[in-house]
Design a protein around this motif. Structure first.
Motif, PDB file in Angstrom:
ATOM      1  N   GLU A  53       0.833  -1.207   0.000  1.00 31.23           N
ATOM      2  CA  GLU A  53       0.000   0.000   0.000  1.00 31.23           C
ATOM      3  C   GLU A  53       0.869   1.258   0.000  1.00 31.23           C
ATOM      4  O   GLU A  53       0.560   2.247  -0.656  1.00 31.23           O
ATOM      5  CB  GLU A  53      -0.912   0.000   1.225  1.00 31.23           C
ATOM      6  N   TYR A  54       1.967   1.202   0.759  1.00 29.10           N
ATOM      7  CA  TYR A  54       2.859   2.365   0.835  1.00 29.10           C
ATOM      8  C   TYR A  54       3.503   2.623  -0.519  1.00 29.10           C
ATOM      9  O   TYR A  54       3.608   3.780  -0.958  1.00 29.10           O
ATOM     10  CB  TYR A  54       3.926   2.127   1.901  1.00 29.10           C
ATOM     11  N   LEU A  55       3.935   1.557  -1.192  1.00 31.44           N
ATOM     12  CA  LEU A  55       4.510   1.705  -2.533  1.00 31.44           C
ATOM     13  C   LEU A  55       3.492   2.343  -3.477  1.00 31.44           C
ATOM     14  O   LEU A  55       3.808   3.248  -4.245  1.00 31.44           O
ATOM     15  CB  LEU A  55       4.943   0.353  -3.085  1.00 31.44           C
ATOM     16  N   ASP A  56       2.258   1.839  -3.411  1.00 35.87           N
ATOM     17  CA  ASP A  56       1.208   2.348  -4.292  1.00 35.87           C
ATOM     18  C   ASP A  56       0.944   3.829  -4.046  1.00 35.87           C
ATOM     19  O   ASP A  56       0.769   4.613  -4.978  1.00 35.87           O
ATOM     20  CB  ASP A  56      -0.089   1.552  -4.056  1.00 35.87           C
ATOM     21  N   HIS A  58       2.919   6.150  -2.408  1.00 35.65           N
ATOM     22  CA  HIS A  58       4.021   7.115  -2.443  1.00 35.65           C
ATOM     23  C   HIS A  58       4.954   6.970  -3.655  1.00 35.65           C
ATOM     24  O   HIS A  58       5.627   7.928  -4.017  1.00 35.65           O
ATOM     25  CB  HIS A  58       4.852   6.996  -1.163  1.00 35.65           C
ATOM     26  N   TYR A  59       5.014   5.779  -4.267  1.00 38.08           N
ATOM     27  CA  TYR A  59       6.011   5.583  -5.313  1.00 38.08           C
ATOM     28  C   TYR A  59       5.450   4.979  -6.599  1.00 38.08           C
ATOM     29  O   TYR A  59       6.204   4.503  -7.438  1.00 38.08           O
ATOM     30  CB  TYR A  59       7.165   4.708  -4.787  1.00 38.08           C
ATOM     31  N   GLN A  60       4.113   5.005  -6.735  1.00 41.41           N
ATOM     32  CA  GLN A  60       3.513   4.534  -7.971  1.00 41.41           C
ATOM     33  C   GLN A  60       3.993   5.371  -9.158  1.00 41.41           C
ATOM     34  O   GLN A  60       4.194   4.869 -10.265  1.00 41.41           O
ATOM     35  CB  GLN A  60       1.981   4.587  -7.873  1.00 41.41           C
ATOM     36  N   HIS A  61       4.204   6.681  -8.893  1.00 37.57           N
ATOM     37  CA  HIS A  61       4.660   7.582  -9.956  1.00 37.57           C
ATOM     38  C   HIS A  61       6.083   7.259 -10.402  1.00 37.57           C
ATOM     39  O   HIS A  61       6.522   7.695 -11.472  1.00 37.57           O
ATOM     40  CB  HIS A  61       4.580   9.028  -9.482  1.00 37.57           C
ATOM     41  N   VAL A  62       6.810   6.488  -9.600  1.00 32.34           N
ATOM     42  CA  VAL A  62       8.151   6.041  -9.977  1.00 32.34           C
ATOM     43  C   VAL A  62       8.078   4.677 -10.653  1.00 32.34           C
ATOM     44  O   VAL A  62       8.653   4.466 -11.733  1.00 32.34           O
ATOM     45  CB  VAL A  62       9.070   5.970  -8.732  1.00 32.34           C
ATOM     46  N   LEU A  63       7.381   3.752 -10.028  1.00 31.62           N
ATOM     47  CA  LEU A  63       7.335   2.369 -10.512  1.00 31.62           C
ATOM     48  C   LEU A  63       6.725   2.224 -11.902  1.00 31.62           C
ATOM     49  O   LEU A  63       7.289   1.557 -12.771  1.00 31.62           O
ATOM     50  CB  LEU A  63       6.546   1.504  -9.518  1.00 31.62           C
ATOM     51  N   GLN A  64       5.549   2.850 -12.105  1.00 28.96           N
ATOM     52  CA  GLN A  64       4.838   2.617 -13.361  1.00 28.96           C
ATOM     53  C   GLN A  64       5.607   3.096 -14.593  1.00 28.96           C
ATOM     54  O   GLN A  64       5.776   2.350 -15.558  1.00 28.96           O
ATOM     55  CB  GLN A  64       3.448   3.260 -13.318  1.00 28.96           C
ATOM     56  N   PRO A  65       6.123   4.340 -14.590  1.00 29.87           N
ATOM     57  CA  PRO A  65       6.910   4.781 -15.759  1.00 29.87           C
ATOM     58  C   PRO A  65       8.149   3.925 -16.014  1.00 29.87           C
ATOM     59  O   PRO A  65       8.511   3.678 -17.172  1.00 29.87           O
ATOM     60  CB  PRO A  65       7.292   6.226 -15.405  1.00 29.87           C
ATOM     61  N   VAL A  66       8.791   3.465 -14.934  1.00 28.01           N
ATOM     62  CA  VAL A  66       9.991   2.637 -15.098  1.00 28.01           C
ATOM     63  C   VAL A  66       9.627   1.291 -15.718  1.00 28.01           C
ATOM     64  O   VAL A  66      10.324   0.798 -16.619  1.00 28.01           O
ATOM     65  CB  VAL A  66      10.714   2.449 -13.750  1.00 28.01           C
ATOM     66  N   LEU A  67       8.530   0.688 -15.255  1.00 31.54           N
ATOM     67  CA  LEU A  67       8.076  -0.577 -15.843  1.00 31.54           C
ATOM     68  C   LEU A  67       7.737  -0.402 -17.326  1.00 31.54           C
ATOM     69  O   LEU A  67       8.065  -1.250 -18.157  1.00 31.54           O
ATOM     70  CB  LEU A  67       6.860  -1.111 -15.082  1.00 31.54           C
ATOM     71  N   TYR A  68       7.057   0.687 -17.638  1.00 32.22           N
ATOM     72  CA  TYR A  68       6.721   0.960 -19.040  1.00 32.22           C
ATOM     73  C   TYR A  68       7.994   1.099 -19.877  1.00 32.22           C
ATOM     74  O   TYR A  68       8.064   0.609 -21.001  1.00 32.22           O
ATOM     75  CB  TYR A  68       5.898   2.243 -19.149  1.00 32.22           C
ATOM     76  N   ARG A  69       8.983   1.761 -19.301  1.00 32.97           N
ATOM     77  CA  ARG A  69      10.230   2.018 -20.032  1.00 32.97           C
ATOM     78  C   ARG A  69      11.019   0.725 -20.264  1.00 32.97           C
ATOM     79  O   ARG A  69      11.552   0.493 -21.351  1.00 32.97           O
ATOM     80  CB  ARG A  69      11.077   3.019 -19.246  1.00 32.97           C
ATOM     81  N   VAL A  70      11.079  -0.130 -19.235  1.00 37.36           N
ATOM     82  CA  VAL A  70      11.872  -1.351 -19.325  1.00 37.36           C
ATOM     83  C   VAL A  70      11.138  -2.464 -20.057  1.00 37.36           C
ATOM     84  O   VAL A  70      11.706  -3.168 -20.898  1.00 37.36           O
ATOM     85  CB  VAL A  70      12.297  -1.830 -17.916  1.00 37.36           C
ATOM     86  N   ILE A  71       9.845  -2.634 -19.751  1.00 34.62           N
ATOM     87  CA  ILE A  71       9.088  -3.777 -20.282  1.00 34.62           C
ATOM     88  C   ILE A  71       8.164  -3.375 -21.424  1.00 34.62           C
ATOM     89  O   ILE A  71       8.086  -4.057 -22.443  1.00 34.62           O
ATOM     90  CB  ILE A  71       8.283  -4.450 -19.155  1.00 34.62           C
ATOM     91  N   GLY A  72       7.454  -2.257 -21.231  1.00 36.80           N
ATOM     92  CA  GLY A  72       6.545  -1.818 -22.288  1.00 36.80           C
ATOM     93  C   GLY A  72       5.265  -1.233 -21.735  1.00 36.80           C
ATOM     94  O   GLY A  72       4.889  -1.493 -20.584  1.00 36.80           O
ATOM     95  N   GLU A  73       4.597  -0.417 -22.526  1.00 28.91           N
ATOM     96  CA  GLU A  73       3.339   0.217 -22.133  1.00 28.91           C
ATOM     97  C   GLU A  73       2.315  -0.841 -21.745  1.00 28.91           C
ATOM     98  O   GLU A  73       2.212  -1.895 -22.378  1.00 28.91           O
ATOM     99  CB  GLU A  73       2.785   1.066 -23.286  1.00 28.91           C
ATOM    100  N   GLY A  74       1.535  -0.526 -20.707  1.00 30.26           N
ATOM    101  CA  GLY A  74       0.451  -1.422 -20.299  1.00 30.26           C
ATOM    102  C   GLY A  74       0.858  -2.499 -19.311  1.00 30.26           C
ATOM    103  O   GLY A  74       0.007  -3.289 -18.878  1.00 30.26           O
ATOM    104  N   THR A  75       2.129  -2.547 -18.925  1.00 30.69           N
ATOM    105  CA  THR A  75       2.560  -3.540 -17.943  1.00 30.69           C
ATOM    106  C   THR A  75       1.852  -3.290 -16.614  1.00 30.69           C
ATOM    107  O   THR A  75       1.822  -2.168 -16.118  1.00 30.69           O
ATOM    108  CB  THR A  75       4.085  -3.471 -17.723  1.00 30.69           C
ATOM    109  N   ARG A  76       1.259  -4.344 -16.055  1.00 29.84           N
ATOM    110  CA  ARG A  76       0.530  -4.236 -14.796  1.00 29.84           C
ATOM    111  C   ARG A  76       1.415  -4.723 -13.653  1.00 29.84           C
ATOM    112  O   ARG A  76       2.033  -5.776 -13.737  1.00 29.84           O
ATOM    113  CB  ARG A  76      -0.760  -5.058 -14.821  1.00 29.84           C
ATOM    114  N   LEU A  77       1.436  -3.949 -12.577  1.00 31.63           N
ATOM    115  CA  LEU A  77       2.223  -4.324 -11.411  1.00 31.63           C
ATOM    116  C   LEU A  77       1.294  -4.835 -10.318  1.00 31.63           C
ATOM    117  O   LEU A  77       0.332  -4.161  -9.937  1.00 31.63           O
ATOM    118  CB  LEU A  77       3.007  -3.118 -10.882  1.00 31.63           C
TER     119      LEU A  77
END
Length: 461
Positions: A53-56, A58-77
């Motif tokens: 919950e804390y990650l979601d 406080h740091y969702q704005h970090v995780l999601q763009p990084v996942l998109y960049r490394v893996i691809g758009e639409g990656t679900r965490l």
């Protein structure tokens, strides 16, 4: 598949390390262990529900763009709750069978309208929150009593609606889930729904876009117990407020139970429609304030027992005395301590606790007075306080008097004259001499220095 997800996560970490501060990276990202990547879903192991919950939050704005960049758009965490042993990244994670219901962090908007039949109903309640682990203290006695009455007879008490307000992390959401879970157990025929105001707003906007507002209204008007969390999120959204107003009226008229939470009382909800504010005040309005020390200790002990954390009484008391604002901070401190202990393979000691706590909350220095310092010094040397007020030249009495003066000057804003007046009615020059004598002995006498440091620790305890 496992190797692939570790490679992908290592690439993500390399980017994240450059984005966030080192302390944040070590506490909240380094302990994460990737679990799997399949069909566009990247699953990671986290040590607790709160960690996810804390990650979601406080740091969702970090995780999601990084996942998109490394893996691809639409990656679900998504998150998988793992035990402390599972959090060690040995690259040999084994999927263990789940034991009972495991709450999971949701990262997508649930399709509420898909389940109307009672047997298919999803209340979106977290089963880990109950009255059994919601401990009572002076700060929550009224709200807890009212909540248990509501859970026994939803819609049939004077507490309808019940409006709970308080700062973030004081237990509003826990209490909402506890009420909902108790109602489900006692009244399985009732449709209980927990939803955040933010999600309610998203659903309404989506219904407008899809031209399904009637379905939206029909669904919500069929709920028996509606729990709306963080209603302040509706401020400034006039159409959403208007729709909720009609849902509120319909449910209240049918004696359906309404439970609402906010970070402020109804009268302070600037930007909320006046007619809606009036209705929010129809039932019980109650505040959840900061947990007192006894309540913090109960909560802390429960979480330690639940997570199997080992810590000394000294560490326990330090956390309970310094993490005072809310329960969520207590949870976060324990998660960080666990993560640091695992990563660094060391026990949770006081220096680690102080470092972790200082990153999460502002440590306030204890307010000391000349009298309180004198009390501690006399107790340490097993002397009657009246003794250092005399003109005695006995070595132990002179030493206690001088240390008192030295520490009083160090830890208070008092002048030499004021300190001398309190400690034996001495003059300015005597206090000045005492401070110099103590400083000299600290530099040359290890035993004396150790005694002074021990007294200082007692002052800060």
């Amino acid at each position: 598949m496992q190797t692939d997800c570790h490679i992908l996560w290592d690439k993500c970490l390399a980017i994240i390390r450059d984005i966030v501060p080192e302390a944040v990276f070590n506490t909240w990202f380094k302990p994460i262990v990737p679990y799997s990547y399949e069909n566009g879903e990247f699953k990671i192991n986290v040590p607790s529900q709160f960690f996810g919950e804390y990650l979601d939050e406080h740091y969702q704005h970090v995780l999601q763009p990084v996942l998109y960049r490394v893996i691809g758009e639409g990656t679900r965490l998504t998150y998988r709750m793992a035990s402390l042993g599972d959090m060690r990244d040995d690259r040999s994670m084994i999927d263990k069978p789940s034991e009972g219901k495991k709450p999971q962090v949701r990262t997508t908007v649930p399709g509420l309208f898909d389940s109307r039949a009672p047997q298919d109903w999803n209340s979106y309640l977290n089963p880990k929150y109950s009255f059994e682990n919601y401990f009572e203290g002076e700060s929550n006695k009224l709200v807890r009593s009212a909540s248990e009455a509501i859970a026994q007879n939803p819609g049939k008490t004077p507490f309808n609606p019940m409006f709970i307000f308080g700062a973030s992390g004081v237990g509003k959401t826990h209490l909402c889930h506890a009420i909902g879970n108790r109602i489900q157990d006692s009244h399985p025929e009732k449709k209980v729904l927990y939803v955040s105001a933010h999600l309610f707003s998203i659903q309404f906007t989506d219904a407008v876009r899809r031209n399904t507002v009637n379905d939206f209204l029909y669904f919500y008007q069929g709920v028996d117990v509606l729990i709306l969390d963080d209603i302040q999120e509706l401020i400034g959204k006039d159409k959403t407020q208007n729709t909720f107003f009609h849902i509120f009226n319909h449910l209240h008229m049918l004696n359906k139970q309404l439970i609402l939470t906010s970070d402020k009382p109804p009268v302070d909800l600037q930007g909320m429609e006046e007619r809606l504010i009036t209705r929010l005040k129809w039932g019980l309005t109650a505040e959840l304030s900061r947990p007192d020390l006894d309540l913090r200790k109960k909560i802390l002990q429960n979480k330690i027992n639940h997570d199997g954390i080992r810590m000394s009484e000294e560490v326990f008391n330090f956390i309970a005395n310094n993490v005072t604002d809310n329960v969520r901070d207590l949870e976060g401190i324990l998660v960080s301590l666990m993560a640091n202990a695992v990563v660094n393979n060391k026990e949770i000691d006081l220096p680690l606790a102080k470092r972790v706590v200082s990153m999460a909350v502002r440590l306030e220095k204890k307010q000391l007075s000349v009298q309180s310092i004198q009390d501690v010094v006399c107790k340490y040397f097993n002397l009657d306080q009246a003794m250092i007020q005399t003109n005695s030249r006995k070595r132990e009495i002179v030493q206690a008097r001088q240390i008192t003066m030295f520490l009083a000057k160090k830890y208070t804003d008092c002048s030499f004259s004021h300190i001398g007046k309190i400690v034996g009615k001495r003059d300015h020059a005597t206090v000045l001499h005492a401070c110099k004598t103590v400083r000299d002995q600290i530099e040359t006498n290890k035993t004396f220095r150790a005694s002074v440091e021990e007294i200082e620790n007692l002052l800060q305890a």
